[in-house]
Design an enzyme around this catalytic site. Structure first.
Site, mmCIF file in Angstrom:
data_model
loop_
_atom_site.group_PDB
_atom_site.id
_atom_site.type_symbol
_atom_site.label_atom_id
_atom_site.label_comp_id
_atom_site.label_asym_id
_atom_site.label_seq_id
_atom_site.Cartn_x
_atom_site.Cartn_y
_atom_site.Cartn_z
ATOM 1 N N LYS A 13 0.821 -1.214 0.000
ATOM 2 C CA LYS A 13 0.000 0.000 0.000
ATOM 3 C C LYS A 13 0.859 1.269 0.000
ATOM 4 O O LYS A 13 0.642 2.173 -0.797
ATOM 5 C CB LYS A 13 -0.939 0.028 1.212
ATOM 6 N N ARG A 88 -9.798 0.685 8.865
ATOM 7 C CA ARG A 88 -9.442 -0.699 9.175
ATOM 8 C C ARG A 88 -10.540 -1.395 9.964
ATOM 9 O O ARG A 88 -10.414 -2.584 10.256
ATOM 10 C CB ARG A 88 -8.147 -0.733 9.995
ATOM 11 N N ARG A 122 12.060 -6.942 4.969
ATOM 12 C CA ARG A 122 11.933 -5.524 4.611
ATOM 13 C C ARG A 122 12.890 -4.641 5.405
ATOM 14 O O ARG A 122 13.119 -4.851 6.588
ATOM 15 C CB ARG A 122 10.491 -5.077 4.870
ATOM 16 N N ARG A 155 11.494 -2.404 10.805
ATOM 17 C CA ARG A 155 10.393 -1.988 11.687
ATOM 18 C C ARG A 155 10.226 -2.997 12.812
ATOM 19 O O ARG A 155 10.310 -4.195 12.589
ATOM 20 C CB ARG A 155 9.098 -1.906 10.884
ATOM 21 N N ARG A 166 -0.684 -9.274 12.696
ATOM 22 C CA ARG A 166 -1.249 -8.233 11.820
ATOM 23 C C ARG A 166 -2.093 -8.861 10.715
ATOM 24 O O ARG A 166 -3.147 -8.341 10.358
ATOM 25 C CB ARG A 166 -0.122 -7.378 11.225
#
Ligand code: ADP
Ligand code: ZN
Length: 217
Positions: A13, A88, A122, A155, A166
């Site tokens: 996103k 959300r 990531r 992160r 998540r």
């Protein structure tokens, strides 16, 4: 154009929203980024938000809605925007619906195995936010941003355990929103990822083509 970019965590996103922002000159409101900035501030609100984000669960709706309103009010009248990470929950969607009309949903479909692989590898530039990946989107020099020379970091919610949390929060609380928008007959532009190393450009082009067809770009 008033758009929501929708998809599981790690679907891309943020990556696509920032590329569309550069191409279309729209604003992007990225809830996760806003929360990470708040956490850095070390205020009472920041500390509260941190507890939720680190566990991979949702920040309570009252906090989120307040933050959304603040940021929406900063967008100049008539300027388009993309919402990334909002709504959300159904309550968040209903609140948004009472504030403004959304023109389009940009839906990113990415299978879980790709997401887990991507998020666990990531890395992000602390300075400019550019996203890398230690397996297939490597920077030229390990740990250093190609664009600005800034340091890359991982992160704290990109660990296998929190990624799984998540993903389950997405399945249970967020994915049902697709039905809400389908019922409202908001147009969807769907982009499907099928390979781990699919580069962002063709996906962005696909979204742009869809927007042009709807005369939103
Ligand atoms: P991702 O989509 O990769 O999970 P984000 O950066 O969008 O990551 O969000 C990170 C975290 O911020 C979420 O796991 C959640 O704790 C919090 N968050 C972001 N947006 C919302 C929202 N609309 N409502 C509640 N919590 C949110
Ligand atoms: Zn950088």
């Amino acid at each position: 154009m008033k758009a929501i970019i929708f998809g599981a965590p790690g679907a891309g996103k943020g990556t696509y929203a920032s590329r569309l922002q550069a191409k279309l000159g729209v604003d992007v409101i990225a809830m996760g980024d806003i929360f990470r900035e708040l956490i850095k501030e070390d205020s009472e609100l920041g500390r509260k938000v941190k507890g939720y984000v680190e566990k991979g669960v949702l920040v309570p709706d009252d906090v989120v809605v307040e933050v959304l309103k603040q940021h929406l009010s900063k967008i100049s009248k008539g300027k388009g925007f993309i919402l990334d990470g909002y709504p959300r929950t159904l309550d968040q969607a209903k609140t948004l619906d009472a504030i403004t009309k959304i023109d389009v949903i940009l839906l990113l479909n990415v299978p879980d195995w790709i997401i887990i692989e991507r998020l666990s590898t990531r890395r992000i530039c602390r300075n400019c936010g550019t996203v890398y990946n230690t397996r297939f989107l490597k920077p030229k020099v390990e740990g250093v941003c190609d664009k600005c020379g800034g340091p890359l970091y991982q992160r704290s919610d990109d660990t296998i355990e929190v990624i799984k949390k998540r993903l389950s929060v997405y399945q249970e609380q967020t994915k049902p929103l697709l039905e809400f928008y389908k019922k409202k007959q908001i147009p969807f532009i769907v982009s499907n990822a099928t390979a781990l190393e699919t580069p962002p450009e063709p996906m962005v082009e696909q979204l742009l083509a869809g927007l042009k067809q709807l005369k939103l770009a």
